[in-house]
Write an enzyme that holds these catalytic residues in place. Structure first.
Site, PDB file in Angstrom:
ATOM      1  N   SER A 547       0.845  -1.192   0.000  1.00  0.00           N
ATOM      2  CA  SER A 547       0.000   0.000   0.000  1.00  0.00           C
ATOM      3  C   SER A 547       0.888   1.253   0.000  1.00  0.00           C
ATOM      4  CB  SER A 547      -0.953  -0.030   1.190  1.00  0.00           C
ATOM      5  OG  SER A 547      -1.961   0.934   1.062  1.00  0.00           O
ATOM      6  N   HIS A 665      -7.266  -5.685  -0.870  1.00  0.00           N
ATOM      7  CA  HIS A 665      -6.111  -4.816  -0.701  1.00  0.00           C
ATOM      8  C   HIS A 665      -5.006  -5.532   0.065  1.00  0.00           C
ATOM      9  CE1 HIS A 665      -3.901  -1.145  -0.550  1.00  0.00           C
ATOM     10  NE2 HIS A 665      -3.904  -1.104   0.762  1.00  0.00           N
TER      11      HIS A 665
END
Length: 714
Positions: A547, A665
């Protein structure tokens, strides 16, 4: 000086020639030739992604020891792990992971020491794993369990309700939610929840967040009849996180702005649920500071905040007389990380040189005592009820797998709760904390984990990771893939670079917005220190991050390729000129900058990984990872970056793209997915950094181990 970097060849393991990459045409936008890959569901993109996955399959096939590594990871993941119990009404609820289930299950018992029964197994809801558990929360009286389900591990979630006594589901289902857990009324007859408009078909990954509303749903009624409790159509980017107090008296709404969503700034509103006809009224009316709701004692609402307190403080306001806020625990030298109300105490976790300490206060802020932790590590999930004598927390460190501890509130003494055996001996390893000098002379902490007495000869394949964003501290944690790496002779390193919250707001703001280059300098300095002190060498040094950490790795990769033998940006924000147009991206503009503001676009372009890929450069072996259900950082970032890197690569080291399926994610939520995905990550690094994977048989288990920490500091 930077122009000379393109002449440097990188040692990259066993690759002898550059692979033939799938064709990626240059589009019509001169400074963004791979913009066509933003159409993620187009036939052209779909074909290209399939070809990239086949290339990665071929590149990482038949690596000696890979089968043994996967088996070892499966063994490490098989350990039973029980999270801290949540006490509601006459029941205790907790989640558990074990070898028999691919996802965490939820168990329930009538006491913390009682016999548990399984209340929820999300694996039974979809045998193929396409539906994953996104969260759960019991009602205040312990009669119902709310649980969230997502498709493929994405952020879009639907919430259902299960009777805790019978294990049967109610017909109710809440659609179109993200991020926020429904909040029960005291009598479990209703919930307050946030909902977004249903995205158009095919736009689930890219639709920006907008027009959030707070609804009330009465259990047993059609969702179409749900009432809107709070909305702000004049501010379509605002989002709302609802909380109810345990006594059912107040609804507390944390209000964030989706345009600056991860800036840790909130407004706060409250609704008196005990007053007929009451309206939602503001408590905090501007986005000036962070306010995190801790809990309530009667009408006294407690918050963690950094208003006028760079290291944060605990404050209290009377909801019935909100004109005056009271400092309960003032800001101190060590940043406050979190707090909870339990058994008439306020338990506060503090950050001390990137690890945690616990302190107990009374509700008026009188310091009671320090709480000794099992070692130098981190604490999460601290739970307790107002009338309880005990609380529970989850402790972890680099060499201590996560375990739940029972905290006796009167004495501050902790004991293991439901301990389980370990599949390794922690005394074989040591973690050392060092402080290195960054480019500007700032001392930055770094943890190094390896086998004990490893000779410092520069030969050890080393994995360096970090984050450095949004004021989020990255603390010691146990990761099975790290253990599998270091027990084979590798070294694992966490650099607590600026941009995080390890030392409060000053540490964060030193590397945000126009100062973002600072975090890149810190990370590069960490690599240089490891090389200079002979832990490793450039050809043996790898880096990875997820991320915001994927952004970090991508940016350092294109800026300092000569320092590394391999790199893996995972779920990275890699296009800093268009990140705000997709998914949750608009919420990061306060942290990164606004691409539509010329002055801010200028500093963004300087560090944007995609825009600093330089043709003719010898890049190290690179493994770009994304997921097909990632709503937060859509896969298009990784697609465009991988295409640009493949076109620019002048060396023989491969540039690989892996697109994980049925994953959200940062990867999949199933245990089998975590094993497979982490195994491939280690296979990549082992191949290109030169770590032998074959190792001894690990079928034996050591006896149950009471964690002690082997961390040392100079």
């Amino acid at each position: 000086m930077r122009a000379t970097w393109i002449l440097l060849a990188i040692g990259c393991g066993s690759s002898s020639h550059s692979p033939t990459y799938p064709a990626a045409r240059h589009g019509e936008v001169p400074d963004d030739p791979y913009r066509w890959l933003e159409q993620m569901d187009s036939p052209e993109t779909t074909r290209w992604v399939a070809a990239e996955n086949r290339l990665t399959d071929a590149a990482l096939a038949d690596v000696p020891g890979a089968t043994e590594l996967r088996a070892r990871l499966a063994q490490l993941y098989a350990r039973e792990e029980v999270r801290p119990p949540v006490h509601r009404g006459e029941r205790y609820f907790w989640s558990k992971r074990d070898a028999a289930h691919d996802q965490s299950i939820v168990e329930v018992a009538t006491s913390a020491s009682g016999t548990a029964t399984m209340l929820l197994d999300p694996g039974e809801l979809a045998k193929d794993g396409s539906v994953q558990l996104a969260g759960w929360s019991p009602s205040w009286d312990g009669e119902l369990l709310a649980y969230g389900l997502s498709s493929g591990g994405g952020d879009w979630t639907r919430w259902r309700f299960r009777d805790a006594a019978t294990g049967t589901d109610l017909p109710d289902e809440l659609p179109d939610t993200k991020y926020y857990v429904p909040a029960f009324t005291a009598d479990h007859r209703g919930v307050y929840y946030s909902r977004f408009p249903t995205p158009a078909r095919g736009k689930e990954l890219t639709e920006p967040d907008h027009d959030c509303r707070v609804y009330f749903h009465a259990i047993g009624t059609p969702v179409a009849s749900d009432r809107v409790i709070y909305e702000r159509p004049d501010h379509p980017s605002w989002q709302f996180e609802p909380h109810t107090t345990r006594d059912g008296r107040y609804l507390v709404i944390a209000i964030g702005d989706g345009e600056v969503g991860d800036s840790s700034k909130e407004m706060i509103a409250v609704l008196d649920l005990g007053m007929a006809g009451a309206a939602v009224r503001p408590l905090v009316e501007s986005y000036d500071a962070e306010y995190v709701f801790i809990g309530a004692l009667g009408s006294h609402l407690y918050f963690e905040t950094n208003t006028g307190a760079p290291t944060k403080k605990i404050v209290m306001v009377d909801a019935d007389a909100p004109a005056t806020w009271h400092d309960i625990v003032p800001a101190g030298r060590h940043p406050i990380d979190s707090a909870t109300l339990a058994g008439g105490q306020l338990i506060v976790s503090e950050l001390v040189d990137a690890h945690m300490a616990l302190v107990a206060y009374d509700p008026e802020g009188q310091r009671l005592h320090d709480i000794a932790l099992p070692g130098i590590g981190a604490v999460y999930g601290l739970h307790g009820s107002p009338s309880d004598r005990d609380a529970f927390y989850y402790y972890t460190s680099f060499t201590a797998p996560g375990a739940t501890y029972q905290l006796e509130l009167s004495s501050g003494r902790s004991t293991p709760w439901r301990p389980t055996p370990l599949a390794f001996d922690p005394s074989d390893f040591a973690t050392t904390q060092v402080f290195f000098a960054s480019k500007d002379g700032t001392k930055v902490p770094m943890f190094i984990t390896a086998k004990k007495e490893l000779p410092l000869d520069g030969s050890h394949p080393t994995l360096l990771t970090g984050y450095g964003g949004f004021g989020v501290p990255i603390l010691p944690y146990f990761d099975p893939k790290v253990l599998a790496w270091v027990e084979r002779g590798g070294v694992a390193v966490l650099a607590n670079i600026r941009g995080g919250g390890e030392y409060g707001d000053a540490w964060h703001h030193a590397a945000w917005r126009e100062h973002a280059q600072v975090k890149l300098d810190d990370f590069a300095a960490a690599a240089e220190w490891l090389i200079a002190h002979h832990w490793t060498s450039p050809r043996h040094l790898g880096m990875y991050g997820t991320s915001g950490g994927g952004l970090l790795v991508g940016a350092v990769l294109v800026e300092r390729p000569e320092l590394f033998g391999a790199a893996a940006p995972i779920a990275g924000v890699l296009d800093l000129m268009r990140f705000h147009r997709f998914g949750q991206g608009a919420g990061w503009q306060d942290e990164f900058g606004h691409p539509d503001v010329p002055a801010e676009a200028a500093w963004l372009r300087k560090i944007s990984p995609l825009h600093n890929v330089r043709p003719g450069t010898h890049y190290p072996a690179t493994y770009v990872v994304t997921s097909d259900h990632d709503v937060r950082v859509p896969p298009l970032h990784s697609y465009k970056f991988a295409a640009a890197m493949q076109a620019a690569q002048a060396g023989d080291a491969p540039i690989l793209l892996r697109v994980e399926t049925e994953s959200g994610h940062g990867g999949g939520g199933l245990r089998s997915q975590e094993i497979a995905q982490n195994a491939e990550l280690l296979v990549f690094f082992a191949k290109y950094l030169g770590l032998p994977l074959a190792d001894r048989d690990h079928s034996e288990l050591v006896t149950p181990f009471s964690p002690s920490d082997t961390t040392t500091r100079p």
